[in-house]
Motif scaffolding. Structure first.
Motif, PDB file in Angstrom:
ATOM      1  N   TRP A   1     -10.464   4.733   4.523  1.00  0.00           N
ATOM      2  CA  TRP A   1      -9.128   4.325   4.107  1.00  0.00           C
ATOM      3  C   TRP A   1      -8.707   4.974   2.794  1.00  0.00           C
ATOM      4  O   TRP A   1      -7.584   5.429   2.651  1.00  0.00           O
ATOM      5  N   ALA A   2      -9.636   4.995   1.826  1.00  0.00           N
ATOM      6  CA  ALA A   2      -9.303   5.481   0.489  1.00  0.00           C
ATOM      7  C   ALA A   2      -8.946   6.970   0.489  1.00  0.00           C
ATOM      8  O   ALA A   2      -8.364   7.468  -0.467  1.00  0.00           O
ATOM      9  N   ASP A   3      -9.269   7.687   1.563  1.00  0.00           N
ATOM     10  CA  ASP A   3      -8.895   9.097   1.655  1.00  0.00           C
ATOM     11  C   ASP A   3      -7.408   9.268   1.941  1.00  0.00           C
ATOM     12  O   ASP A   3      -6.837  10.321   1.645  1.00  0.00           O
TER      13      ASP A   3
ATOM     14  N   THR B   1      -5.238  -6.205   5.255  1.00  0.00           N
ATOM     15  CA  THR B   1      -6.524  -5.510   5.323  1.00  0.00           C
ATOM     16  C   THR B   1      -7.526  -6.273   6.192  1.00  0.00           C
ATOM     17  O   THR B   1      -8.626  -5.803   6.426  1.00  0.00           O
TER      18      THR B   1
ATOM     19  N   THR C   1      -1.562   8.309   0.032  1.00  0.00           N
ATOM     20  CA  THR C   1      -1.849   9.091  -1.177  1.00  0.00           C
ATOM     21  C   THR C   1      -1.202  10.478  -1.130  1.00  0.00           C
ATOM     22  O   THR C   1      -0.980  11.081  -2.170  1.00  0.00           O
TER      23      THR C   1
ATOM     24  N   GLU D   1      -3.866   3.881  -0.612  1.00  0.00           N
ATOM     25  CA  GLU D   1      -4.352   3.124  -1.751  1.00  0.00           C
ATOM     26  C   GLU D   1      -3.399   1.960  -1.997  1.00  0.00           C
ATOM     27  O   GLU D   1      -2.229   2.010  -1.597  1.00  0.00           O
ATOM     28  N   PRO D   2      -3.899   0.921  -2.654  1.00  0.00           N
ATOM     29  CA  PRO D   2      -2.993  -0.180  -3.001  1.00  0.00           C
ATOM     30  C   PRO D   2      -1.877   0.338  -3.893  1.00  0.00           C
ATOM     31  O   PRO D   2      -2.114   1.125  -4.813  1.00  0.00           O
TER      32      PRO D   2
ATOM     33  N   TYR E   1       0.850  -1.192   0.000  1.00  0.00           N
ATOM     34  CA  TYR E   1       0.000   0.000   0.000  1.00  0.00           C
ATOM     35  C   TYR E   1       0.882   1.236   0.000  1.00  0.00           C
ATOM     36  O   TYR E   1       2.087   1.158   0.227  1.00  0.00           O
TER      37      TYR E   1
END
Ligand SMILES: [Zn+2]
Length: 83
Positions: A72-74, A32, A22, A77-78, A19
């Motif tokens: 999480w996506a904020d 995860t 960002t 990211e993978p 991961y």
């Protein structure tokens, strides 16, 4: 260093995935399933992972649960397989 498809030594329920954050792209490894986080200089299965909640809270200067107003996506990211 992580070989492809390293099973999580903490829970055994998932693979450890690459991961990255960002904001600055810094990379880490994450299960995860149990939210265990390893930094690239740590050895999975040898070094104790940090809880992802704790790492993110510290990173964002938050006391307590960092997921009250974000997901999480904020923040992560993978990561692509190759850097
Ligand atoms: Zn796990």
């Amino acid at each position: 260093m992580v070989v492809a498809r390293t099973p999580c030594p903490e829970c055994g329920q998932d693979w450890v995935h690459p991961y990255r954050f960002t904001d600055d792209g810094s990379r880490f490894y994450l299960c995860t399933e149990c939210d265990s986080l390893w930094w690239p200089d740590q050895s999975i299965g040898v070094d104790r992972p940090a809880p992802v909640d704790e790492v993110v809270a510290e990173r964002l200067n938050i006391i307590g649960n960092p997921w009250v107003d974000r997901v999480w996506a904020d923040v992560m990211e993978p990561a692509p397989k190759t850097n």
